[in-house]
Write an enzyme that holds these catalytic residues in place. Structure first.
Site, PDB file in Angstrom:
ATOM      1  N   SER A 101       0.815  -1.211   0.000  1.00  0.00           N
ATOM      2  CA  SER A 101       0.000   0.000   0.000  1.00  0.00           C
ATOM      3  C   SER A 101       0.847   1.259   0.000  1.00  0.00           C
ATOM      4  O   SER A 101       1.912   1.316   0.616  1.00  0.00           O
ATOM      5  CB  SER A 101      -0.901   0.002   1.242  1.00  0.00           C
ATOM      6  OG  SER A 101      -1.570   1.235   1.388  1.00  0.00           O
ATOM      7  N   GLN A 121       0.297  -0.635  -4.767  1.00  0.00           N
ATOM      8  CA  GLN A 121      -1.010   0.023  -4.801  1.00  0.00           C
ATOM      9  C   GLN A 121      -0.821   1.524  -4.650  1.00  0.00           C
ATOM     10  O   GLN A 121      -0.171   1.994  -3.717  1.00  0.00           O
ATOM     11  CB  GLN A 121      -1.903  -0.516  -3.686  1.00  0.00           C
ATOM     12  CG  GLN A 121      -3.250   0.183  -3.564  1.00  0.00           C
ATOM     13  CD  GLN A 121      -3.224   1.360  -2.597  1.00  0.00           C
ATOM     14  OE1 GLN A 121      -2.382   1.424  -1.707  1.00  0.00           O
ATOM     15  NE2 GLN A 121      -4.128   2.315  -2.792  1.00  0.00           N
ATOM     16  N   TYR A 123      -2.467   5.290  -4.212  1.00  0.00           N
ATOM     17  CA  TYR A 123      -3.525   6.274  -3.957  1.00  0.00           C
ATOM     18  C   TYR A 123      -3.150   7.546  -4.703  1.00  0.00           C
ATOM     19  O   TYR A 123      -1.981   7.950  -4.719  1.00  0.00           O
ATOM     20  CB  TYR A 123      -3.647   6.573  -2.467  1.00  0.00           C
ATOM     21  CG  TYR A 123      -4.445   5.572  -1.679  1.00  0.00           C
ATOM     22  CD1 TYR A 123      -5.777   5.309  -1.980  1.00  0.00           C
ATOM     23  CD2 TYR A 123      -3.872   4.900  -0.600  1.00  0.00           C
ATOM     24  CE1 TYR A 123      -6.514   4.399  -1.246  1.00  0.00           C
ATOM     25  CE2 TYR A 123      -4.601   3.987   0.147  1.00  0.00           C
ATOM     26  CZ  TYR A 123      -5.922   3.742  -0.190  1.00  0.00           C
ATOM     27  OH  TYR A 123      -6.655   2.837   0.546  1.00  0.00           O
ATOM     28  N   THR A 149      -6.093   2.627  -6.772  1.00  0.00           N
ATOM     29  CA  THR A 149      -7.372   2.606  -6.067  1.00  0.00           C
ATOM     30  C   THR A 149      -8.148   3.861  -6.425  1.00  0.00           C
ATOM     31  O   THR A 149      -7.651   4.975  -6.256  1.00  0.00           O
ATOM     32  CB  THR A 149      -7.151   2.519  -4.552  1.00  0.00           C
ATOM     33  OG1 THR A 149      -6.487   1.292  -4.252  1.00  0.00           O
ATOM     34  CG2 THR A 149      -8.476   2.555  -3.805  1.00  0.00           C
ATOM     35  N   ARG A 158     -16.063   6.516   8.948  1.00  0.00           N
ATOM     36  CA  ARG A 158     -15.973   5.276   9.723  1.00  0.00           C
ATOM     37  C   ARG A 158     -16.214   5.604  11.192  1.00  0.00           C
ATOM     38  O   ARG A 158     -15.336   6.126  11.893  1.00  0.00           O
ATOM     39  CB  ARG A 158     -14.610   4.624   9.484  1.00  0.00           C
ATOM     40  CG  ARG A 158     -14.406   4.336   7.997  1.00  0.00           C
ATOM     41  CD  ARG A 158     -12.997   3.939   7.616  1.00  0.00           C
ATOM     42  NE  ARG A 158     -12.874   3.915   6.156  1.00  0.00           N
ATOM     43  CZ  ARG A 158     -11.724   3.692   5.513  1.00  0.00           C
ATOM     44  NH1 ARG A 158     -10.606   3.476   6.200  1.00  0.00           N
ATOM     45  NH2 ARG A 158     -11.699   3.688   4.185  1.00  0.00           N
ATOM     46  N   LYS A 226      -8.686  -0.688  -9.028  1.00  0.00           N
ATOM     47  CA  LYS A 226      -9.401  -1.242  -7.877  1.00  0.00           C
ATOM     48  C   LYS A 226     -10.456  -0.257  -7.373  1.00  0.00           C
ATOM     49  O   LYS A 226     -10.170   0.927  -7.203  1.00  0.00           O
ATOM     50  CB  LYS A 226      -8.414  -1.551  -6.740  1.00  0.00           C
ATOM     51  CG  LYS A 226      -9.059  -2.080  -5.463  1.00  0.00           C
ATOM     52  CD  LYS A 226      -7.987  -2.433  -4.436  1.00  0.00           C
ATOM     53  CE  LYS A 226      -8.596  -2.942  -3.139  1.00  0.00           C
ATOM     54  NZ  LYS A 226      -9.190  -1.870  -2.340  1.00  0.00           N
ATOM     55  N   HIS A 250     -14.153  -1.554  -1.141  1.00  0.00           N
ATOM     56  CA  HIS A 250     -13.177  -1.207  -0.105  1.00  0.00           C
ATOM     57  C   HIS A 250     -13.507  -1.915   1.215  1.00  0.00           C
ATOM     58  O   HIS A 250     -13.329  -1.362   2.309  1.00  0.00           O
ATOM     59  CB  HIS A 250     -13.121   0.311   0.106  1.00  0.00           C
ATOM     60  CG  HIS A 250     -11.737   0.840   0.347  1.00  0.00           C
ATOM     61  ND1 HIS A 250     -10.935   1.298  -0.662  1.00  0.00           N
ATOM     62  CD2 HIS A 250     -11.014   0.986   1.476  1.00  0.00           C
ATOM     63  CE1 HIS A 250      -9.783   1.720  -0.171  1.00  0.00           C
ATOM     64  NE2 HIS A 250      -9.798   1.525   1.129  1.00  0.00           N
ATOM     65  N   ARG A 253     -15.832  -0.047   3.507  1.00  0.00           N
ATOM     66  CA  ARG A 253     -15.260   1.065   4.256  1.00  0.00           C
ATOM     67  C   ARG A 253     -15.415   2.411   3.558  1.00  0.00           C
ATOM     68  O   ARG A 253     -14.955   3.424   4.077  1.00  0.00           O
ATOM     69  CB  ARG A 253     -13.763   0.786   4.521  1.00  0.00           C
ATOM     70  CG  ARG A 253     -13.561  -0.375   5.455  1.00  0.00           C
ATOM     71  CD  ARG A 253     -12.135  -0.925   5.384  1.00  0.00           C
ATOM     72  NE  ARG A 253     -11.121  -0.062   5.967  1.00  0.00           N
ATOM     73  CZ  ARG A 253     -10.854   0.024   7.264  1.00  0.00           C
ATOM     74  NH1 ARG A 253     -11.565  -0.673   8.136  1.00  0.00           N
ATOM     75  NH2 ARG A 253      -9.876   0.795   7.701  1.00  0.00           N
ATOM     76  N   ASP A 281     -12.780  -8.439  -4.682  1.00  0.00           N
ATOM     77  CA  ASP A 281     -12.285  -8.002  -3.381  1.00  0.00           C
ATOM     78  C   ASP A 281     -13.490  -7.775  -2.472  1.00  0.00           C
ATOM     79  O   ASP A 281     -14.599  -7.586  -2.961  1.00  0.00           O
ATOM     80  CB  ASP A 281     -11.502  -6.692  -3.550  1.00  0.00           C
ATOM     81  CG  ASP A 281     -11.026  -6.102  -2.237  1.00  0.00           C
ATOM     82  OD1 ASP A 281     -10.273  -6.783  -1.525  1.00  0.00           O
ATOM     83  OD2 ASP A 281     -11.424  -4.967  -1.922  1.00  0.00           O
ATOM     84  N   GLY A 283     -14.803  -9.172   1.457  1.00  0.00           N
ATOM     85  CA  GLY A 283     -15.600 -10.219   2.062  1.00  0.00           C
ATOM     86  C   GLY A 283     -15.060 -11.623   1.975  1.00  0.00           C
ATOM     87  O   GLY A 283     -15.629 -12.541   2.570  1.00  0.00           O
ATOM     88  N   ARG A 285     -13.343 -14.864   2.832  1.00  0.00           N
ATOM     89  CA  ARG A 285     -12.944 -15.388   4.139  1.00  0.00           C
ATOM     90  C   ARG A 285     -12.509 -16.841   4.107  1.00  0.00           C
ATOM     91  O   ARG A 285     -12.143 -17.397   5.155  1.00  0.00           O
ATOM     92  CB  ARG A 285     -14.114 -15.259   5.138  1.00  0.00           C
ATOM     93  CG  ARG A 285     -14.545 -13.821   5.434  1.00  0.00           C
ATOM     94  CD  ARG A 285     -13.497 -13.081   6.231  1.00  0.00           C
ATOM     95  NE  ARG A 285     -13.905 -11.722   6.554  1.00  0.00           N
ATOM     96  CZ  ARG A 285     -13.629 -10.657   5.800  1.00  0.00           C
ATOM     97  NH1 ARG A 285     -12.947 -10.805   4.666  1.00  0.00           N
ATOM     98  NH2 ARG A 285     -14.020  -9.451   6.176  1.00  0.00           N
TER      99      ARG A 285
END
Length: 354
Positions: A101, A121, A123, A149, A158, A226, A250, A253, A281, A283, A285
């Protein structure tokens, strides 16, 4: 994989747990991601003669041991001193890409020195010169792909972080930014997320298709976009020259009210019409979730929070254990659905609703 979350919660400060676990707003989208994947039923094939399925898959930049990449996640030293280096080393051991990141707490040059396949990645920052510098550093460090992203014009609200007055501790910094560029992230105030204040000061809110075209011209690396949810945007990203789009909200988020990624994935796969790859992307698990994504048309997935929980619980060794478990679960899922490899899983049929 859920066991790692319980182990992590037992060792992390409450505000750090909330920073990673939480979503934006009422966390509606956060919950929807998981519910949507749980509603995807896969129709197994039988009598296929499959004994030991292979798990290797092609993703941008190469062929990897799993159709999985470690999602870009900020400030990993918040979770464990091993931080980015520990999780990157675990990804190398597992044979999957690690996405570093922009807001990592370890410089990109130190992460690529770990070895393996490192994607960077990006930003989009207000300082275009700093964006160019980050690109140059990613190229010089030997990154195998570039992921931009596009769903963070501003940080989502948040509420857990707001209520906690969350701020970064002094020892955790935005290591890829010049000195002093993350001061705001350390200035805690009641009822204010210092991380949101910081990103509001440094992120550019008006990212456009012209910027993506500029980025495409500046790099020969595979380019992944993304944060795409609308099929029209996926199609346009392919037209601009993206090698992949990442269907992402995200992790719940950003916009609370966005759809679950599993719900819209098939539409985006249809929209790009094989002009570029599509990754899922938000969720994921388990290995069963990876199989679900493949059956819905994805080339692979990004795995995020579960790997942070494993890092928190056991550092590099914990992350290695989690990725080994994910590989074992995927292998079982392929066997039980009669698939010789991830490519075969993309031909499985699915039902929504169980």
């Amino acid at each position: 994989m859920a066991d790692f979350a319980e182990l992590a919660r037992a060792v992390l400060p409450g505000d750090v747990w909330d920073f990673v676990a939480g979503g934006s707003g009422a966390e509606t989208t956060l919950a929807a991601n998981r519910a949507a994947l749980d509603r995807v039923a896969v129709l197994p094939r039988v009598l296929t003669g499959v004994d030991r399925p292979r798990t290797e898959a092609a993703l941008p930049g190469g062929t990897y041991a799993l159709p999985v990449a470690v999602a870009p996640m900020a400030y990993q030293k918040l979770l464990h001193p091993d931080g980015e280096l520990g999780l990157a080393a675990a990804a190398r051991t597992a044979g999957v890409p690690y996405v570093a990141s922009t807001l990592g707490s370890t410089p990109i040059e130190e992460i690529t020195a770990v070895g393996g396949s490192i994607w960077f990645q990006l930003y989009w920052l207000r300082d275009r010169g700093l964006v160019a510098d980050l690109l140059d550093r990613a190229h010089a460090a030997g990154c195998a792909a570039l992921m931009v992203t596009v769903d963070v014009p501003v940080l989502g609200r948040r509420l857990r972080d707001v209520r906690n007055g969350f701020a970064l501790p002094p020892q955790v910094t935005a290591a890829n930014l010049p000195g002093g560029r993350d001061d705001l992230a350390h200035q805690g105030n009641p009822g204010v997320s210092a991380v949101a204040v910081h990103t509001g000061a440094v992120f550019a809110p008006a990212l456009s298709w012209a910027d993506l075209a500029w980025l495409r011209e500046r790099t020969r690396l595979p380019l992944l976009v993304k944060g795409v949810l609308d099929p029209r945007d996926a199609a346009r990203a392919a037209e601009v020259g993206a090698d992949a789009v990442v269907v992402s909200n995200h992790g719940g988020r950003q916009f609370d009210g966005a759809p679950a990624t599993a719900t819209v994935l098939p539409e985006l796969v249809a929209a790009v019409a094989d002009r570029c790859a599509v990754l899922l992307d938000s969720g994921v698990r388990s290995g069963t979730d990876v199989l679900r994504a493949l059956a819905l048309g994805a080339a692979g997935v990004l795995a995020g929070r579960p790997l942070l929980w494993a890092l928190a619980a056991g550092g590099r060794a914990g992350a290695e254990a989690a990725l080994a478990l994910l590989a074992a679960e995927l292998r079982d899922a392929l066997t039980l659905t009669g698939c010789a490899d991830p490519a075969a899983a993309r031909h499985l049929r699915t039902l929504t609703g169980g």
